[in-house]
Design a protein around this motif. Structure first.
Motif, PDB file in Angstrom:
ATOM      1  N   VAL A 114      -6.023  14.300  -9.804  1.00  0.00           N
ATOM      2  CA  VAL A 114      -6.252  13.459  -8.633  1.00  0.00           C
ATOM      3  C   VAL A 114      -5.330  12.251  -8.666  1.00  0.00           C
ATOM      4  CG1 VAL A 114      -8.683  14.155  -8.640  1.00  0.00           C
ATOM      5  CG2 VAL A 114      -8.036  11.969  -9.659  1.00  0.00           C
ATOM      6  N   GLU A 115      -5.107  11.677  -7.497  1.00  0.00           N
ATOM      7  CA  GLU A 115      -4.362  10.424  -7.439  1.00  0.00           C
ATOM      8  C   GLU A 115      -5.283   9.269  -7.795  1.00  0.00           C
ATOM      9  OE1 GLU A 115      -0.700  11.420  -4.452  1.00  0.00           O
ATOM     10  OE2 GLU A 115      -2.494  10.525  -3.547  1.00  0.00           O
ATOM     11  N   ALA A 116      -4.682   8.192  -8.266  1.00  0.00           N
ATOM     12  CA  ALA A 116      -5.460   7.103  -8.849  1.00  0.00           C
ATOM     13  C   ALA A 116      -6.306   6.347  -7.838  1.00  0.00           C
ATOM     14  CB  ALA A 116      -4.523   6.130  -9.563  1.00  0.00           C
ATOM     15  N   GLY A 117      -5.984   6.457  -6.550  1.00  0.00           N
ATOM     16  CA  GLY A 117      -6.772   5.770  -5.543  1.00  0.00           C
ATOM     17  C   GLY A 117      -8.009   6.507  -5.106  1.00  0.00           C
ATOM     18  N   MET A 118      -8.247   7.691  -5.645  1.00  0.00           N
ATOM     19  CA  MET A 118      -9.464   8.436  -5.282  1.00  0.00           C
ATOM     20  C   MET A 118     -10.695   7.700  -5.795  1.00  0.00           C
ATOM     21  SD  MET A 118     -10.621  12.377  -6.135  1.00  0.00           S
ATOM     22  CE  MET A 118      -9.569  13.140  -4.901  1.00  0.00           C
ATOM     23  N   VAL A 119     -11.701   7.577  -4.941  1.00  0.00           N
ATOM     24  CA  VAL A 119     -12.962   6.951  -5.332  1.00  0.00           C
ATOM     25  C   VAL A 119     -13.680   7.858  -6.335  1.00  0.00           C
ATOM     26  CG1 VAL A 119     -15.226   6.231  -4.461  1.00  0.00           C
ATOM     27  CG2 VAL A 119     -13.150   5.650  -3.192  1.00  0.00           C
ATOM     28  N   ALA A 156      -5.017   8.680  -2.564  1.00  0.00           N
ATOM     29  CA  ALA A 156      -6.364   9.138  -2.917  1.00  0.00           C
ATOM     30  C   ALA A 156      -6.503  10.648  -2.824  1.00  0.00           C
ATOM     31  CB  ALA A 156      -7.379   8.456  -2.004  1.00  0.00           C
ATOM     32  N   ALA A 157      -5.403  11.365  -2.942  1.00  0.00           N
ATOM     33  CA  ALA A 157      -5.431  12.814  -2.716  1.00  0.00           C
ATOM     34  C   ALA A 157      -5.867  13.588  -3.955  1.00  0.00           C
ATOM     35  CB  ALA A 157      -4.053  13.297  -2.281  1.00  0.00           C
ATOM     36  N   ARG A 211       0.847  -1.196   0.000  1.00  0.00           N
ATOM     37  CA  ARG A 211       0.000   0.000   0.000  1.00  0.00           C
ATOM     38  C   ARG A 211       0.886   1.251   0.000  1.00  0.00           C
ATOM     39  NH1 ARG A 211      -3.548   0.048   4.941  1.00  0.00           N
ATOM     40  NH2 ARG A 211      -1.588  -0.544   5.948  1.00  0.00           N
ATOM     41  N   PRO A 212       1.435   1.597  -1.131  1.00  0.00           N
ATOM     42  CA  PRO A 212       2.306   2.778  -1.197  1.00  0.00           C
ATOM     43  C   PRO A 212       1.527   4.060  -0.969  1.00  0.00           C
ATOM     44  CG  PRO A 212       1.822   1.961  -3.389  1.00  0.00           C
ATOM     45  CD  PRO A 212       1.278   0.943  -2.443  1.00  0.00           C
ATOM     46  N   ARG A 213       2.250   5.096  -0.522  1.00  0.00           N
ATOM     47  CA  ARG A 213       1.647   6.406  -0.290  1.00  0.00           C
ATOM     48  C   ARG A 213       2.023   7.425  -1.359  1.00  0.00           C
ATOM     49  NH1 ARG A 213      -0.743   7.345   4.595  1.00  0.00           N
ATOM     50  NH2 ARG A 213      -0.374   5.854   6.285  1.00  0.00           N
ATOM     51  N   SER A 214       2.929   7.072  -2.255  1.00  0.00           N
ATOM     52  CA  SER A 214       3.388   8.034  -3.251  1.00  0.00           C
ATOM     53  C   SER A 214       3.792   7.305  -4.518  1.00  0.00           C
ATOM     54  CB  SER A 214       4.581   8.823  -2.719  1.00  0.00           C
ATOM     55  OG  SER A 214       5.711   7.962  -2.570  1.00  0.00           O
ATOM     56  N   THR A 215       3.906   8.072  -5.588  1.00  0.00           N
ATOM     57  CA  THR A 215       4.358   7.501  -6.857  1.00  0.00           C
ATOM     58  C   THR A 215       5.779   6.971  -6.727  1.00  0.00           C
ATOM     59  OG1 THR A 215       2.923   9.004  -8.090  1.00  0.00           O
ATOM     60  CG2 THR A 215       4.740   8.004  -9.301  1.00  0.00           C
ATOM     61  N   ALA A 216       6.609   7.653  -5.949  1.00  0.00           N
ATOM     62  CA  ALA A 216       7.984   7.189  -5.739  1.00  0.00           C
ATOM     63  C   ALA A 216       7.993   5.817  -5.074  1.00  0.00           C
ATOM     64  CB  ALA A 216       8.753   8.197  -4.891  1.00  0.00           C
ATOM     65  N   GLU A 217       7.081   5.598  -4.132  1.00  0.00           N
ATOM     66  CA  GLU A 217       7.014   4.284  -3.485  1.00  0.00           C
ATOM     67  C   GLU A 217       6.500   3.215  -4.445  1.00  0.00           C
ATOM     68  OE1 GLU A 217       4.986   4.311   0.276  1.00  0.00           O
ATOM     69  OE2 GLU A 217       6.190   5.969   1.061  1.00  0.00           O
ATOM     70  N   THR A 257      -1.745  -4.123 -17.372  1.00  0.00           N
ATOM     71  CA  THR A 257      -0.774  -5.056 -17.962  1.00  0.00           C
ATOM     72  C   THR A 257       0.448  -4.352 -18.538  1.00  0.00           C
ATOM     73  OG1 THR A 257      -1.884  -5.022 -20.117  1.00  0.00           O
ATOM     74  CG2 THR A 257      -2.595  -6.706 -18.540  1.00  0.00           C
ATOM     75  N   LEU A 258       0.389  -3.024 -18.658  1.00  0.00           N
ATOM     76  CA  LEU A 258       1.511  -2.267 -19.227  1.00  0.00           C
ATOM     77  C   LEU A 258       2.089  -1.256 -18.242  1.00  0.00           C
ATOM     78  CD1 LEU A 258       0.093  -1.536 -22.802  1.00  0.00           C
ATOM     79  CD2 LEU A 258       1.598  -3.407 -22.094  1.00  0.00           C
ATOM     80  N   GLY A 259       1.489  -1.127 -17.078  1.00  0.00           N
ATOM     81  CA  GLY A 259       1.948  -0.167 -16.089  1.00  0.00           C
ATOM     82  C   GLY A 259       0.857   0.128 -15.093  1.00  0.00           C
ATOM     83  N   ILE A 260       1.189   0.921 -14.092  1.00  0.00           N
ATOM     84  CA  ILE A 260       0.249   1.249 -13.025  1.00  0.00           C
ATOM     85  C   ILE A 260      -0.017   2.745 -13.044  1.00  0.00           C
ATOM     86  CG2 ILE A 260      -0.144   1.256 -10.528  1.00  0.00           C
ATOM     87  CD1 ILE A 260       1.793  -1.148 -10.387  1.00  0.00           C
ATOM     88  N   ILE A 261      -1.242   3.130 -13.329  1.00  0.00           N
ATOM     89  CA  ILE A 261      -1.630   4.542 -13.315  1.00  0.00           C
ATOM     90  C   ILE A 261      -1.641   5.025 -11.869  1.00  0.00           C
ATOM     91  CG2 ILE A 261      -3.484   6.186 -13.833  1.00  0.00           C
ATOM     92  CD1 ILE A 261      -4.323   4.277 -16.122  1.00  0.00           C
ATOM     93  N   THR A 262      -0.920   6.121 -11.597  1.00  0.00           N
ATOM     94  CA  THR A 262      -0.831   6.638 -10.233  1.00  0.00           C
ATOM     95  C   THR A 262      -1.561   7.967 -10.042  1.00  0.00           C
ATOM     96  OG1 THR A 262       1.311   7.608 -10.809  1.00  0.00           O
ATOM     97  CG2 THR A 262       1.323   5.454  -9.713  1.00  0.00           C
TER      98      THR A 262
END
Length: 470
Positions: A111-116, A97-98, A46-52, A204-209
């Motif tokens: 927005v960050e990708a975890g935002m509902v 989710a910020a 559960r990372p908190r940032s794109t760097a993580e 499958t090609l990357g993770i949207i953050t």
């Protein structure tokens, strides 16, 4: 060959990421909404940032450990669930989710990708704007997930799919590098559009953050109506009439068969249907007009009068308050929940050229009648040709009695869709459920290009192993 996220790997990962980043998998991480898939994972990161995120991906790439990205877990084709193979690591964006920035004058939200999704809608409303992506799971689906699957929903007719609502993305690629693509540009003609490559790739090609989302002015007046129509062909004629009267202002045009209303009456009677007796076919129409135009209710009333005169509408209810409009929408939004209470034999998320819809429905119904006795609940987004053509047991029987027919049912429906120039996955994606369908119906040149792209960006195959291309 991938390696499992075993205790040795997890100990090494834990030593390199911040404390609290890893947790044990919970049931919600390993199940999908319909209960048809049971997944596995060594741990949940559960990372908190794109760097993580980038750090975790680099570690997994070096160890050749598979990563299953997780958003809200609402997908219906198993894209977020890995059932077999070396134990993967789930990477959840729940702590990213910020709101990064809002630009009212640009009609944009970053927005960050975890935002509902519902939170993104609320953030847009705070600046008097509209984020129009609307779907049944918007209270738990996350922005990254709906972009990864290119989700649709009820407003595609007017505003487009998820990809049409995204101006730019930030993403971590399979080697751990970061794609910095959050430009809020309407025009950027500088080579390959990697944004649209990653949107719809299902992780499958990357993770949207993070994403720059496209917003719209909020309609000044809205009108909603539930109208009884004689047939799907009549519904299409009504759609054409509505577009002639209100081009570009039709937010939704949903078709509903009587079977769905009967399921509601039987299993969710608290959802009242104001049209009695229940019509064979009905459409839920919503118009949204900007300031300076006539009132939306007046426009809807004029449409209803013209349609009744033309014999396209036999009965109808126009909402005269927000509460009444919500009541009409509750009918449409409750259909999937009633379906689950009945228990389907086979669900089909399909799309067809609009003119083929009235031809497909009776042909598919006849093809299935040759296989057995079923109830068919056909509903969906008629304005963009997307039908949910779902097959249920005959009254008094259970879905378990039909398990041997699930394959033949799906094949009969999908073969016909393909023959008629449609798609066997309109808005839910491929995931793992439809990998064989993609191979069966996909264009060979397209599949070859997809495999080449996957091999180039993810040569080790760590990103969502088994999804889309298998």
């Amino acid at each position: 060959m991938l390696n499992p996220a075993d205790p040795v790997f997890l100990a090494d990962l834990a030593a390199q990421v911040p404390e609290g980043c890893l947790r044990q998998p919970e049931p919600r991480d390993l199940e999908e909404p319909r209960g048809r898939w049971q997944g596995m994972a060594g741990a949940v990161a559960r990372p908190r940032s794109t760097a993580e995120v980038a750090q975790i991906v680099r570690i997994c790439a070096a160890a050749r450990v598979g990563i299953v990205p997780m958003g809200g877990g609402t997908g219906l084709v198993g894209g977020q669930i890995m059932e077999r193979g070396p134990m993967p690591l789930i990477l959840s964006l729940e702590r990213m989710a910020a709101l990064r920035a809002a630009y009212p004058s640009e009609n944009a939200l970053v927005v960050e990708a975890g935002m509902v999704v519902a939170t993104a809608q609320a953030e847009a409303e705070k600046i008097d704007r509209l984020f129009p992506l609307s779907l049944a799971s918007e209270g738990s689906a996350r922005v990254g997930g709906v972009l990864a699957t290119n989700a649709g929903g009820v407003n595609v007719l007017r505003y487009g799919n998820a990809r049409d609502l995204c101006l730019g993305i930030e993403a971590v690629l399979p080697d751990g590098s970061v794609l910095h693509g959050l430009k809020r540009l309407r025009k950027d003609n500088t080579g390959y559009d990697l944004r649209h490559l990653l949107i719809g790739a299902e992780g499958t090609l990357g993770i949207i953050t993070a994403a720059a989302l496209r917003l719209f002015p909020r309609p000044a007046s809205v009108a909603t109506a539930l109208l009884a129509v004689p047939s799907p062909e009549g519904a299409l004629k009504l759609l054409a009439m509505a577009e002639a009267r209100a081009s570009g202002m039709i937010s939704a045009f949903e078709i509903i068969h009587r079977q769905g209303l009967e399921f509601l009456a039987e299993h969710m009677p608290e959802v009242g249907v104001p049209l009695q007796p229940l019509p064979e076919w009905s459409v839920l129409v919503e118009l949204g007009l900007p300031a300076g135009f006539e009132n939306a209710e007046a426009l809807m009333a004029g449409l209803l009068d013209e349609a009744m005169t033309a014999g396209l509408v036999g009965d109808g209810v126009v909402a005269h308050s927000a509460a009444q409009a919500a009541g009409l929408w509750r009918i449409r939004e409750s259909l999937p929940w009633a379906n689950r209470k009945v228990g389907s034999v086979s669900n089909h998320d399909i799309s067809l050229p609009l003119s083929e819809v009235p031809v497909f429905i009776p042909r598919a119904t006849k093809a299935l009648a040759a296989l057995g006795d079923f109830r068919i609940n056909c509903f969906g987004h008629l304005g963009d040709g997307n039908l949910h053509f779902n097959v249920f047991p005959a009254r008094g029987r259970t879905k378990e009695e039909y398990q041997a027919l699930r394959g033949p049912i799906k094949e009969a429906v999908h073969d016909l869709v393909n023959e008629m120039g449609g798609s066997v996955s309109a808005e839910h994606g491929i995931g793992r459920l439809k990998v064989a369908d993609l191979q069966r119906y996909g264009d060979p040149a397209k599949l070859a290009a997809m495999r080449a792209i996957k091999a180039a960006l993810d040569p080790a195959g760590i990103m969502n192993p088994g999804a889309v291309l298998g």
